[in-house]
Write a protein that holds these residues in place. Structure first.
Motif, short mmCIF file in Angstrom:
data_model
loop_
_atom_site.label_atom_id
_atom_site.label_comp_id
_atom_site.label_asym_id
_atom_site.label_seq_id
_atom_site.Cartn_x
_atom_site.Cartn_y
_atom_site.Cartn_z
N ARG A 41 -10.86 -12.04 -36.73
CA ARG A 41 -11.55 -11.53 -37.92
C ARG A 41 -10.61 -10.69 -38.78
NH1 ARG A 41 -17.31 -8.64 -37.36
NH2 ARG A 41 -17.79 -10.82 -36.82
N ALA A 42 -9.84 -9.81 -38.16
CA ALA A 42 -8.91 -8.96 -38.92
C ALA A 42 -7.81 -9.78 -39.57
CB ALA A 42 -8.32 -7.88 -38.01
N VAL A 43 -7.33 -10.80 -38.86
CA VAL A 43 -6.29 -11.67 -39.43
C VAL A 43 -6.82 -12.40 -40.67
CG1 VAL A 43 -4.95 -13.78 -39.05
CG2 VAL A 43 -4.96 -11.98 -37.33
N LEU A 44 -8.01 -12.96 -40.56
CA LEU A 44 -8.59 -13.68 -41.70
C LEU A 44 -8.87 -12.74 -42.88
CD1 LEU A 44 -11.06 -16.18 -39.97
CD2 LEU A 44 -8.80 -16.65 -40.94
N GLU A 45 -9.25 -11.52 -42.59
CA GLU A 45 -9.47 -10.54 -43.66
C GLU A 45 -8.16 -10.22 -44.37
OE1 GLU A 45 -11.07 -7.73 -46.28
OE2 GLU A 45 -11.94 -9.42 -45.17
N PHE A 46 -7.09 -10.04 -43.59
CA PHE A 46 -5.78 -9.77 -44.19
C PHE A 46 -5.31 -10.98 -44.99
CE2 PHE A 46 -1.07 -8.70 -43.33
CZ PHE A 46 -0.98 -8.03 -44.53
N LEU A 47 -5.53 -12.17 -44.47
CA LEU A 47 -5.17 -13.39 -45.18
C LEU A 47 -5.93 -13.46 -46.51
CD1 LEU A 47 -3.62 -16.10 -45.05
CD2 LEU A 47 -5.61 -17.07 -43.91
N ARG A 48 -7.21 -13.12 -46.49
CA ARG A 48 -8.02 -13.13 -47.71
C ARG A 48 -7.47 -12.13 -48.74
NH1 ARG A 48 -11.65 -10.11 -50.01
NH2 ARG A 48 -11.62 -8.60 -48.28
N ILE A 49 -7.06 -10.96 -48.27
CA ILE A 49 -6.49 -9.94 -49.17
C ILE A 49 -5.22 -10.47 -49.82
CG2 ILE A 49 -5.36 -7.69 -49.20
CD1 ILE A 49 -7.37 -6.82 -47.03
N MET A 50 -4.36 -11.10 -49.02
CA MET A 50 -3.12 -11.64 -49.57
C MET A 50 -3.39 -12.72 -50.62
SD MET A 50 -0.30 -10.25 -48.23
CE MET A 50 0.97 -11.54 -48.30
N LEU A 51 -4.36 -13.57 -50.33
CA LEU A 51 -4.69 -14.65 -51.27
C LEU A 51 -5.27 -14.06 -52.57
CD1 LEU A 51 -6.26 -17.24 -48.81
CD2 LEU A 51 -4.06 -17.44 -50.00
N GLU A 95 -3.89 -14.77 -56.26
CA GLU A 95 -4.78 -15.28 -57.31
C GLU A 95 -4.81 -14.35 -58.52
OE1 GLU A 95 -9.49 -16.59 -57.90
OE2 GLU A 95 -8.75 -15.90 -55.95
N ALA A 96 -4.80 -13.03 -58.27
CA ALA A 96 -4.86 -12.06 -59.37
C ALA A 96 -3.65 -12.17 -60.29
CB ALA A 96 -4.97 -10.65 -58.81
N ARG A 97 -2.55 -12.71 -59.77
CA ARG A 97 -1.35 -12.87 -60.58
C ARG A 97 -1.22 -14.27 -61.17
NH1 ARG A 97 -0.55 -8.32 -58.41
NH2 ARG A 97 1.18 -6.96 -58.97
N GLY A 98 -2.29 -15.05 -61.04
CA GLY A 98 -2.28 -16.38 -61.63
C GLY A 98 -1.29 -17.34 -60.99
N LEU A 99 -0.98 -17.11 -59.73
CA LEU A 99 -0.01 -17.96 -59.03
C LEU A 99 -0.72 -19.01 -58.20
CD1 LEU A 99 2.35 -15.08 -57.80
CD2 LEU A 99 2.66 -16.54 -59.82
N ALA A 100 -0.06 -20.13 -58.03
CA ALA A 100 -0.62 -21.24 -57.25
C ALA A 100 0.18 -21.41 -55.96
CB ALA A 100 -0.59 -22.53 -58.06
N LEU A 101 -0.52 -21.73 -54.87
CA LEU A 101 0.16 -21.98 -53.61
C LEU A 101 0.77 -23.37 -53.61
CD1 LEU A 101 -2.36 -20.61 -50.94
CD2 LEU A 101 -0.53 -19.40 -52.13
N PRO A 102 1.99 -23.51 -53.08
CA PRO A 102 2.53 -24.85 -52.85
C PRO A 102 1.57 -25.64 -51.95
CG PRO A 102 4.22 -23.17 -52.52
CD PRO A 102 2.92 -22.45 -52.65
N LEU A 149 3.39 -16.35 -48.12
CA LEU A 149 2.56 -15.83 -49.20
C LEU A 149 3.30 -14.70 -49.93
CD1 LEU A 149 -0.96 -15.73 -47.51
CD2 LEU A 149 -0.25 -17.20 -49.40
N THR A 150 4.01 -13.88 -49.17
CA THR A 150 4.83 -12.83 -49.78
C THR A 150 5.89 -13.44 -50.68
OG1 THR A 150 4.48 -11.46 -47.81
CG2 THR A 150 6.21 -10.78 -49.32
N ASP A 151 6.51 -14.53 -50.22
CA ASP A 151 7.51 -15.21 -51.04
C ASP A 151 6.92 -15.69 -52.36
OD1 ASP A 151 9.25 -14.80 -48.98
OD2 ASP A 151 9.32 -16.87 -48.30
N VAL A 152 5.72 -16.24 -52.29
CA VAL A 152 5.06 -16.73 -53.51
C VAL A 152 4.91 -15.60 -54.52
CG1 VAL A 152 2.89 -17.63 -54.45
CG2 VAL A 152 3.86 -18.62 -52.37
N LEU A 153 4.57 -14.42 -54.05
CA LEU A 153 4.38 -13.27 -54.93
C LEU A 153 5.67 -12.85 -55.62
CD1 LEU A 153 2.00 -11.12 -52.70
CD2 LEU A 153 1.42 -12.16 -54.90
#
Length: 359
Positions: free
Chosen positions: A188-198, A202-209, A239-243
């Motif tokens: 649950r904590a991992v998925l929550e952290f993953l959601r925060i990263m996503l 998204e807030a920066r208008g970036l798209a995932l490969p 995900l950090t790299d994408v940012l």
């Protein structure tokens, strides 16, 4: 009367600290000791503490996490850090948490007493403020500590300041803190952290490969137990790299090129990065990168890479329960035996000795 707590995992050091303070400090008393983070939190919950002497590398929650908890509660407790590590990142975090002073081990008696006197010189005893009540008096407005921002805001702030390595370190620490918890499965904590990263992406208008998007979907459908640590870490690092990819300079200035190379090294420690790989990334020749790196960093590329791998190994040995073989694989060493020899040559202790000593 000032109330002092000693939080230190080494019994001999706790005894030495108590003895020095009790013999040389008038108007103060030791109200408690703790060997680890759990005992420290119980001590904070049950005692008024004017000054806390705390070792950074106690078993979890570690010293910095304890200080964070004290500040989140708005307590006016003075904090004196005791540490054997003169690391910039640790001191930077300690300053951010408003630690009042720190001493490097081994600690001299005169230095300890001076630091304690300085911490208490402008501090009113908490017992007096609380009128001997077990209810902690609300601190004055100027003593209220601002709680640490949510991890998503901290990540976004580091992206805004182009602080790639600090952001990657934050992501790793947060993930390791999740896996260090034993009260509940980490899913649950991992998925929550993953959601925060996503959300930050998204807030920066970036798209995932597309490949990364599929990896994220795969994680969301898995159990995410302790065996998934490396897989989760890899996705979060990507995900950090994408940012940061959109903001990396890639410019012609030497400092900009080296900064990008340092970021490249940080996110590829687990892939066995080479000088040729880094030069290809920076779009310059390996020979030129080698000269430029030495000029800008005052150290060779190989020496810097070796140091970073060993430092990352220290973090994993201290902050995770990963087997030593897994640590060596995570940092792309040839095999566990080679890793152990390289680690002992640099640190003076084998990985297992280091883990026992500093946890």
């Amino acid at each position: 009367m000032f109330d002092i707590a000693i939080i230190e995992d080494e019994e001999l050091e706790r005894r030495a600290l108590r003895s020095i303070l009790e013999k040389n400090l008038d108007g103060a008393r030791i109200v408690g000791e703790a060997r680890n983070g759990t005992e420290a939190m119980a001590l904070i919950d049950g005692q008024h503490i004017d000054l806390m002497l705390i070792d950074i590398k106690i078993p979890r929650p570690n010293g910095l996490e304890i200080i964070q908890s004290v500040r989140d509660r708005g307590l006016a407790t003075k904090v004196l850090i005791l540490t054997a590590y003169d690391y910039f990142e640790i001191m930077q975090t300690a300053i951010h948490l408003k630690a009042d002073n720190f001493l490097l081990k081994p600690i001299r008696t005169d230095d300890l007493l001076k630091a304690v006197h300085e911490c208490l010189a402008t501090h009113e005893p908490m017992a007096a403020r609380a009128a001997e009540s077990w209810t902690v008096t609300a601190p004055a407005p100027d003593a209220i500590r601002v709680p640490e921002p949510p991890v998503g805001d901290r990540i976004a702030g580091l992206v805004d300041h182009s602080a790639y390595r600090e952001c990657l370190a934050l992501v790793r620490r947060h993930l390791e803190a999740i896996y260090a918890q034993r009260e509940a499965p980490p899913r649950r904590a991992v998925l929550e952290f993953l959601r925060i990263m996503l959300q930050v992406v998204e807030a920066r208008g970036l798209a995932l490969p597309p490949t990364l998007a599929r990896q994220v979907e795969t994680l969301e459908s898995q159990r995410l137990d302790l065996h998934s640590h490396f897989q989760v870490q890899e996705v979060l690092c990507q995900l950090t790299d994408v940012l940061f990819e959109a903001s990396e300079s890639g410019g012609a200035h030497a400092s900009g090129r080296i900064q990008d190379v340092l970021n490249y090294i940080e996110r590829n420690l687990h892939k066995g990065v080479t000088l040729e790989d880094a030069a290809d990334f920076a779009q310059i020749s390996p020979c030129y990168l080698s000269r430029l790196f030495r000029k800008e960093m005052d150290v060779t590329f190989i020496s810097y890479l070796k140091t970073q791998r060993i430092e990352r190994a220290k973090e994993l040995l201290q902050d995770s329960d990963l087997p030593i073989t897994n640590v060596s694989l995570d940092l792309s060493f040839q095999d566990a035996n080679y890793f152990c020899k390289a680690f002992k040559k640099e640190v003076g202790l084998s990985p297992s000795e280091y883990r026992r000593r500093f946890r």
